[in-house]
Design a protein around this motif. Structure first.
Motif, PDB file in Angstrom:
ATOM      1  N   LEU A  37      32.961  81.781  -8.756  1.00  0.00           N
ATOM      2  CA  LEU A  37      31.677  80.909  -8.966  1.00  0.00           C
ATOM      3  C   LEU A  37      32.039  79.409  -9.369  1.00  0.00           C
ATOM      4  O   LEU A  37      31.455  78.595  -9.020  1.00  0.00           O
ATOM      5  CB  LEU A  37      30.407  81.660  -9.396  1.00  0.00           C
ATOM      6  N   ILE A  38      32.643  79.556 -10.684  1.00  0.00           N
ATOM      7  CA  ILE A  38      32.800  78.268 -11.320  1.00  0.00           C
ATOM      8  C   ILE A  38      33.788  77.199 -10.498  1.00  0.00           C
ATOM      9  O   ILE A  38      33.485  76.240 -10.279  1.00  0.00           O
ATOM     10  CB  ILE A  38      33.655  78.601 -12.696  1.00  0.00           C
ATOM     11  N   ALA A  39      34.906  77.960  -9.672  1.00  0.00           N
ATOM     12  CA  ALA A  39      35.545  76.967  -8.954  1.00  0.00           C
ATOM     13  C   ALA A  39      34.837  76.574  -7.870  1.00  0.00           C
ATOM     14  O   ALA A  39      34.948  75.572  -7.373  1.00  0.00           O
ATOM     15  CB  ALA A  39      36.675  78.143  -8.431  1.00  0.00           C
ATOM     16  N   ASN A  40      33.921  77.330  -7.464  1.00  0.00           N
ATOM     17  CA  ASN A  40      33.075  77.084  -6.236  1.00  0.00           C
ATOM     18  C   ASN A  40      32.018  75.650  -6.646  1.00  0.00           C
ATOM     19  O   ASN A  40      32.123  74.757  -5.967  1.00  0.00           O
ATOM     20  CB  ASN A  40      31.936  78.233  -5.709  1.00  0.00           C
ATOM     21  N   GLU A  41      31.683  75.762  -7.829  1.00  0.00           N
ATOM     22  CA  GLU A  41      30.671  74.794  -8.153  1.00  0.00           C
ATOM     23  C   GLU A  41      31.589  73.352  -8.606  1.00  0.00           C
ATOM     24  O   GLU A  41      31.158  72.255  -8.290  1.00  0.00           O
ATOM     25  CB  GLU A  41      29.869  75.287  -9.562  1.00  0.00           C
ATOM     26  N   LEU A  42      32.833  73.670  -9.107  1.00  0.00           N
ATOM     27  CA  LEU A  42      33.465  72.470  -9.361  1.00  0.00           C
ATOM     28  C   LEU A  42      33.806  71.756  -8.207  1.00  0.00           C
ATOM     29  O   LEU A  42      33.858  70.563  -8.068  1.00  0.00           O
ATOM     30  CB  LEU A  42      34.942  72.778 -10.303  1.00  0.00           C
ATOM     31  N   TYR A  43      34.222  72.514  -7.203  1.00  0.00           N
ATOM     32  CA  TYR A  43      34.719  72.123  -5.682  1.00  0.00           C
ATOM     33  C   TYR A  43      33.531  71.407  -5.275  1.00  0.00           C
ATOM     34  O   TYR A  43      33.730  70.222  -4.760  1.00  0.00           O
ATOM     35  CB  TYR A  43      35.109  72.961  -4.820  1.00  0.00           C
ATOM     36  N   ILE A  44      32.468  71.693  -5.263  1.00  0.00           N
ATOM     37  CA  ILE A  44      31.059  71.305  -4.571  1.00  0.00           C
ATOM     38  C   ILE A  44      30.793  69.975  -5.289  1.00  0.00           C
ATOM     39  O   ILE A  44      30.402  69.028  -4.857  1.00  0.00           O
ATOM     40  CB  ILE A  44      29.886  72.310  -4.999  1.00  0.00           C
ATOM     41  N   ALA A  45      31.006  69.920  -6.695  1.00  0.00           N
ATOM     42  CA  ALA A  45      30.660  68.687  -7.526  1.00  0.00           C
ATOM     43  C   ALA A  45      31.509  67.552  -6.818  1.00  0.00           C
ATOM     44  O   ALA A  45      31.086  66.522  -6.860  1.00  0.00           O
ATOM     45  CB  ALA A  45      30.776  68.751  -9.029  1.00  0.00           C
ATOM     46  N   VAL A  46      32.692  67.953  -6.631  1.00  0.00           N
ATOM     47  CA  VAL A  46      33.938  66.732  -6.409  1.00  0.00           C
ATOM     48  C   VAL A  46      33.636  66.410  -5.024  1.00  0.00           C
ATOM     49  O   VAL A  46      33.697  65.329  -4.450  1.00  0.00           O
ATOM     50  CB  VAL A  46      35.218  67.227  -6.535  1.00  0.00           C
ATOM     51  N   LEU A  47      33.450  67.472  -4.147  1.00  0.00           N
ATOM     52  CA  LEU A  47      33.057  67.200  -2.531  1.00  0.00           C
ATOM     53  C   LEU A  47      31.848  66.293  -2.613  1.00  0.00           C
ATOM     54  O   LEU A  47      31.705  65.357  -1.541  1.00  0.00           O
ATOM     55  CB  LEU A  47      32.603  68.551  -2.004  1.00  0.00           C
ATOM     56  N   GLY A  48      30.787  66.431  -3.435  1.00  0.00           N
ATOM     57  CA  GLY A  48      29.836  65.343  -3.375  1.00  0.00           C
ATOM     58  C   GLY A  48      29.915  64.018  -3.506  1.00  0.00           C
ATOM     59  O   GLY A  48      29.188  63.303  -3.105  1.00  0.00           O
ATOM     60  N   SER A  49      31.204  63.573  -4.245  1.00  0.00           N
ATOM     61  CA  SER A  49      31.511  62.435  -4.341  1.00  0.00           C
ATOM     62  C   SER A  49      32.013  61.698  -3.106  1.00  0.00           C
ATOM     63  O   SER A  49      32.451  60.500  -2.961  1.00  0.00           O
ATOM     64  CB  SER A  49      32.307  62.347  -5.512  1.00  0.00           C
ATOM     65  N   GLY A  50      32.280  62.454  -1.930  1.00  0.00           N
ATOM     66  CA  GLY A  50      32.852  62.261  -0.851  1.00  0.00           C
ATOM     67  C   GLY A  50      34.355  62.112  -0.682  1.00  0.00           C
ATOM     68  O   GLY A  50      35.076  61.564   0.184  1.00  0.00           O
ATOM     69  N   ALA A  51      35.157  62.864  -1.666  1.00  0.00           N
ATOM     70  CA  ALA A  51      36.507  63.179  -1.707  1.00  0.00           C
ATOM     71  C   ALA A  51      36.911  63.676  -0.184  1.00  0.00           C
ATOM     72  O   ALA A  51      36.571  64.707   0.176  1.00  0.00           O
ATOM     73  CB  ALA A  51      36.751  63.867  -2.857  1.00  0.00           C
ATOM     74  N   PRO A  52      37.917  63.029   0.271  1.00  0.00           N
ATOM     75  CA  PRO A  52      38.576  63.546   1.341  1.00  0.00           C
ATOM     76  C   PRO A  52      39.551  64.836   1.265  1.00  0.00           C
ATOM     77  O   PRO A  52      39.666  65.875   2.167  1.00  0.00           O
ATOM     78  CB  PRO A  52      39.331  62.565   2.114  1.00  0.00           C
ATOM     79  N   VAL A  53      39.934  64.894   0.196  1.00  0.00           N
ATOM     80  CA  VAL A  53      40.903  66.097  -0.284  1.00  0.00           C
ATOM     81  C   VAL A  53      40.463  66.550  -1.942  1.00  0.00           C
ATOM     82  O   VAL A  53      40.303  65.466  -2.649  1.00  0.00           O
ATOM     83  CB  VAL A  53      42.387  65.891  -0.069  1.00  0.00           C
ATOM     84  N   ILE A  54      40.491  67.747  -2.115  1.00  0.00           N
ATOM     85  CA  ILE A  54      40.047  68.248  -3.500  1.00  0.00           C
ATOM     86  C   ILE A  54      41.087  69.183  -3.826  1.00  0.00           C
ATOM     87  O   ILE A  54      41.728  70.127  -3.314  1.00  0.00           O
ATOM     88  CB  ILE A  54      38.847  68.849  -3.663  1.00  0.00           C
ATOM     89  N   ASP A  55      42.127  68.826  -4.944  1.00  0.00           N
ATOM     90  CA  ASP A  55      43.133  69.501  -5.526  1.00  0.00           C
ATOM     91  C   ASP A  55      42.363  70.437  -6.591  1.00  0.00           C
ATOM     92  O   ASP A  55      41.711  70.064  -7.657  1.00  0.00           O
ATOM     93  CB  ASP A  55      43.996  68.610  -6.446  1.00  0.00           C
TER      94      ASP A  55
END
Length: 112
Positions: A37-55
């Motif tokens: 769940l924590i990984a999901n929320e961190l991913y979603i937060a960075v996704l919201g910035s429009g990042a094309p790739v998330i490490d």
């Protein structure tokens, strides 16, 4: 005696469907019940910035697990302190913004 640990890194496409893959990838590597769940929320937060790739990075050291999500550009304030941040900070022992301001991290486990 130094603590032993492991580190896993994986790049995910910046698409909402990838959030499920982030949760599965996390659950397959670390056994903390809140880590997916924590990984999901961190991913979603960075996704919201429009990042094309998330490490995504998972690192263990003894009983601690550090989860990091990072994009290519600095995060807008909303992404680093949005609604999902309340979930992350409620579940994690420690949280923060990466020093390069391109990502977010959370640590679970004991804080020795």
């Amino acid at each position: 005696m130094p603590e032993s640990g492991h580190t896993w890194r994986k790049s995910f496409k910046g698409e909402p469907i990838e959030a499920a893959h982030v949760r599965l990838w996390t659950a397959g590597r670390v056994k903390h019940p809140d880590a997916p769940l924590i990984a999901n929320e961190l991913y979603i937060a960075v996704l919201g910035s429009g990042a094309p790739v998330i490490d995504m990075t998972l690192s263990t050291a003894g009983p601690r697990i550090r989860i990091t999500a990072e994009g290519p550009d600095p995060l807008p304030l909303l992404q680093s302190h949005g609604a999902g941040w309340a979930i992350v900070s409620g579940l994690a022992t420690h949280t923060g913004l990466a020093t390069n301001q391109r990502g977010l991290w959370a640590q679970v486990g004991t804080s020795r």
